[in-house]
Every structure is written in structure tokens, then in C-alpha cells.
Design a protein around this motif. Structure first.
Motif, short mmCIF file in Angstrom:
data_model
loop_
_atom_site.label_atom_id
_atom_site.label_comp_id
_atom_site.label_asym_id
_atom_site.label_seq_id
_atom_site.Cartn_x
_atom_site.Cartn_y
_atom_site.Cartn_z
N SER A 17 63.31 35.12 8.93
CA SER A 17 61.83 35.37 8.41
C SER A 17 60.95 35.10 9.82
CB SER A 17 61.55 34.14 7.60
OG SER A 17 61.74 32.79 8.18
N ALA A 18 59.79 35.50 9.78
CA ALA A 18 58.87 35.55 10.70
C ALA A 18 57.89 34.87 10.40
CB ALA A 18 58.42 36.83 11.16
N ALA A 19 57.12 33.95 11.58
CA ALA A 19 55.62 33.43 11.43
C ALA A 19 55.07 34.26 12.19
CB ALA A 19 56.08 32.17 12.30
N THR A 20 53.55 33.83 12.19
CA THR A 20 52.61 34.52 12.63
C THR A 20 51.87 33.85 13.89
OG1 THR A 20 52.16 35.68 10.41
CG2 THR A 20 50.25 35.74 12.11
N VAL A 21 51.54 34.52 14.83
CA VAL A 21 50.83 34.11 16.03
C VAL A 21 49.38 34.60 15.86
CG1 VAL A 21 51.40 35.74 17.73
CG2 VAL A 21 50.83 33.47 18.48
N PHE A 22 48.47 33.82 16.15
CA PHE A 22 47.01 34.11 15.87
C PHE A 22 46.31 34.24 17.21
CE2 PHE A 22 48.10 32.51 11.74
CZ PHE A 22 47.62 33.50 11.09
N GLY A 23 45.93 35.36 17.93
CA GLY A 23 45.38 35.32 19.25
C GLY A 23 46.41 35.98 20.19
N PHE A 24 45.92 36.29 21.54
CA PHE A 24 46.62 36.76 22.61
C PHE A 24 47.50 35.56 23.20
CE2 PHE A 24 43.85 40.20 21.59
CZ PHE A 24 44.61 41.45 21.50
N GLN A 25 48.37 35.10 22.45
CA GLN A 25 48.96 33.96 23.04
C GLN A 25 50.47 34.14 22.87
OE1 GLN A 25 47.15 30.36 21.61
NE2 GLN A 25 47.23 31.11 19.61
N ASP A 26 51.08 32.84 23.21
CA ASP A 26 52.66 32.83 23.07
C ASP A 26 53.46 34.18 23.39
OD1 ASP A 26 52.32 30.11 22.17
OD2 ASP A 26 52.05 30.99 20.26
N ALA A 27 54.01 34.97 22.47
CA ALA A 27 54.73 36.07 22.89
C ALA A 27 53.61 37.11 23.11
CB ALA A 27 55.54 36.39 21.58
N TYR A 28 52.58 36.90 22.74
CA TYR A 28 51.78 37.93 22.95
C TYR A 28 50.59 37.79 24.07
CZ TYR A 28 54.22 39.73 18.76
OH TYR A 28 55.13 40.17 18.12
N ASP A 29 50.85 36.92 24.84
CA ASP A 29 50.02 36.30 25.88
C ASP A 29 49.77 37.66 26.84
OD1 ASP A 29 49.71 35.44 28.92
OD2 ASP A 29 49.22 33.85 27.36
N PHE A 152 43.32 38.91 16.39
CA PHE A 152 44.65 39.81 16.59
C PHE A 152 45.81 38.69 16.01
CE2 PHE A 152 48.57 40.01 19.05
CZ PHE A 152 48.89 41.23 18.91
N SER A 153 46.81 39.16 15.04
CA SER A 153 47.85 38.50 14.75
C SER A 153 49.03 39.43 14.72
CB SER A 153 47.49 37.83 13.18
OG SER A 153 47.38 38.72 12.48
N ALA A 154 50.16 38.54 15.09
CA ALA A 154 51.54 39.50 14.92
C ALA A 154 52.58 38.39 14.59
CB ALA A 154 51.66 40.11 16.35
N PRO A 155 53.74 39.34 14.28
CA PRO A 155 55.05 38.34 14.03
C PRO A 155 55.62 37.59 15.21
CG PRO A 155 55.48 40.53 13.91
CD PRO A 155 54.13 40.51 14.14
N ILE A 156 56.06 36.47 15.09
CA ILE A 156 57.08 35.86 16.06
C ILE A 156 58.29 35.17 15.14
CG2 ILE A 156 55.39 35.37 17.66
CD1 ILE A 156 55.26 32.48 16.77
N PRO A 157 59.33 34.86 15.76
CA PRO A 157 60.46 34.43 14.96
C PRO A 157 60.13 32.94 14.46
CG PRO A 157 61.20 35.19 16.94
CD PRO A 157 59.59 35.36 17.12
N GLU A 158 60.57 32.74 13.33
CA GLU A 158 60.06 31.35 12.59
C GLU A 158 61.05 30.46 13.22
OE1 GLU A 158 58.50 28.87 10.47
OE2 GLU A 158 58.13 30.91 9.65
N PRO A 159 60.37 29.09 13.99
CA PRO A 159 61.03 28.33 14.67
C PRO A 159 62.00 27.60 13.92
CG PRO A 159 58.63 28.22 15.02
CD PRO A 159 58.70 29.09 13.89
N SER A 160 61.91 27.47 12.63
CA SER A 160 62.79 26.64 12.02
C SER A 160 64.03 27.55 11.66
CB SER A 160 62.14 26.20 10.45
OG SER A 160 61.94 27.35 9.87
N THR A 161 63.99 28.87 11.50
CA THR A 161 64.91 29.64 11.61
C THR A 161 65.93 29.58 12.85
OG1 THR A 161 63.90 31.30 10.03
CG2 THR A 161 65.63 32.19 11.15
N VAL A 162 65.27 29.76 13.97
CA VAL A 162 65.90 29.77 15.17
C VAL A 162 66.80 28.36 15.28
CG1 VAL A 162 65.88 29.72 17.68
CG2 VAL A 162 64.51 31.22 16.43
N LEU A 163 66.01 27.28 14.68
CA LEU A 163 66.91 25.98 15.12
C LEU A 163 67.99 25.83 14.00
CD1 LEU A 163 66.82 22.90 16.07
CD2 LEU A 163 65.43 22.55 14.36
N SER A 164 67.74 26.33 12.80
CA SER A 164 68.83 26.40 11.63
C SER A 164 69.89 27.23 12.32
CB SER A 164 68.18 27.20 10.42
OG SER A 164 67.13 26.28 9.83
#
Length: 181
Positions: A17-29, A152-164
Motif C-alpha cells: 500500500s502507499a501513503a501520500t506526501v503533501f507538498g514538495f518534500q520527502d521523496a518529492y523534495d 501537490f500530493s503524491a504516493p510514497i511507500p507506506e512506512p508500516s508496509t516497509v517495516l512489516s
């Protein structure tokens, strides 16, 4: 004594599953985007990030077609959404704005509309897709097209999925064999 091999199926890996990042930050910096001019002298202003960025198209006086692109790679599958506020000193027909998806240009401005336009665009991406924004210039004369992109919003990997997946991978290695009497 019977030895049984235990195998773990990581089904979540294929349908993560994917989470959403809002704004030009994180993976979309802005550091993760690529700016490209092709027969254009446009520019990007990321000073408003993470809230917004501005893209301005070419007007180099060549009389030829050119493009100004700002692109990145989708970090996960999901929906990209953004608001856009466009203006031009030329006619919109000569300096259209839109988004790119895997090299295909999807125009969002109206060629016959006013010199100031705005709207919201939404499209889907898969992890690894190339996407971004483009301003074309058909003539490189009579003024530039410019757009501010916000909300702007775009998908990022769900942190809990990566940890799982990491936990399941560790359990799989630890439970390679199960002894039964």
C-alpha cells in the motif's frame, strides 16, 4: 523426528500500500527532481517549497518550438494531484502547460482560454513512472508561460508496509526449520 520447512509468502510485497506526501518534500523534495530545457531558456523557482514551485517556459527568440520540463520518479503507485495557476504575456495557444507521464504530455491549459487560467489535475502513477510538469513554447517569442504548482500530493511507500516486510523477512530467516516430534 520430522523436520518441516516453513516458507513465508510476502504477498504484501506485490501489493504494497502507499501513503501520500503533501507538498514538495520527502521523496518529492526539489533535490529529487530534474530540470530540463530543450531549445528554451525557461527556469524553475523552488523557493516556495514545500508549499509550491513555479515553472516558467522559454522565450529565447529562436522562433522555434521548445520545452521546459521539471520531472521526477514516482516513489510508489497511487494518485498525483496538484493545483495550478498559469499566466502568459503571449496567447495560451503558444505556451501551453501540462503534466508529463512517462514522456507523454497531457495539456491542462485551454488554448482558447484567457491569459490567466487555473485548475486542478489528477492522474495515477505506478512506482518507477516518470512524471512532472512541462511548459511548451511554439514560437519562443512574445512572452513566456508561467505556472505555480501548489497543493501537490503524491504516493510514497507506506512506512508500516516497509517495516512489516522487514519483520517478516527476519521471521522467515529465523523460522527456516521447525522441529516436530
Amino acid at each position: 523426528m520430522t523436520v518441516t520447512t516453513v516458507g513465508l509468502t510476502l504477498a504484501a510485497a506485490s501489493g504494497a500500500s502507499a501513503a501520500t506526501v503533501f507538498g514538495f518534500q520527502d521523496a518529492y523534495d526539489p533535490i529529487n527532481w530534474t530540470f530540463t530545457n530543450s531549445n528554451a531558456d525557461g527556469f524553475v523557482n523552488t523557493g516556495g517549497a514545500p508549499a509550491s514551485i513555479s515553472l516558467t517556459g522559454g522565450d529565447n527568440g529562436s522562433g522555434d518550438f521548445g520545452t521546459t520540463d521539471y520531472t521526477t520518479t514516482a516513489a510508489a503507485a497511487g494518485t498525483v494531484t496538484f493545483d495550478w495557476n498559469y499566466s502568459t504575456a503571449d496567447e495560451p495557444f503558444f505556451d501551453p502547460f501540462g503534466y508529463l507521464l512517462n514522456g507523454s504530455f497531457i495539456q491542462v491549459t485551454d488554448d482558447g482560454g484567457g491569459v490567466v487560467q487555473n485548475g486542478t489535475a489528477t492522474f495515477n502513477v505506478l512506482a518507477g513512472d516518470s512524471f512532472g510538469f512541462r511548459i511548451d513554447t511554439f514560437d519562443n517569442f512574445f512572452g513566456r508561460g508561467s505556472v505555480t504548482i501548489s497543493n501537490f500530493s503524491a504516493p510514497i511507500p507506506e512506512p508500516s508496509t516497509v517495516l512489516s516486510l522487514l519483520v517478516l523477512g527476519g521471521l522467515g530467516a529465523g523460522l527456516k526449520y521447525l522441529k516436530r516430534n
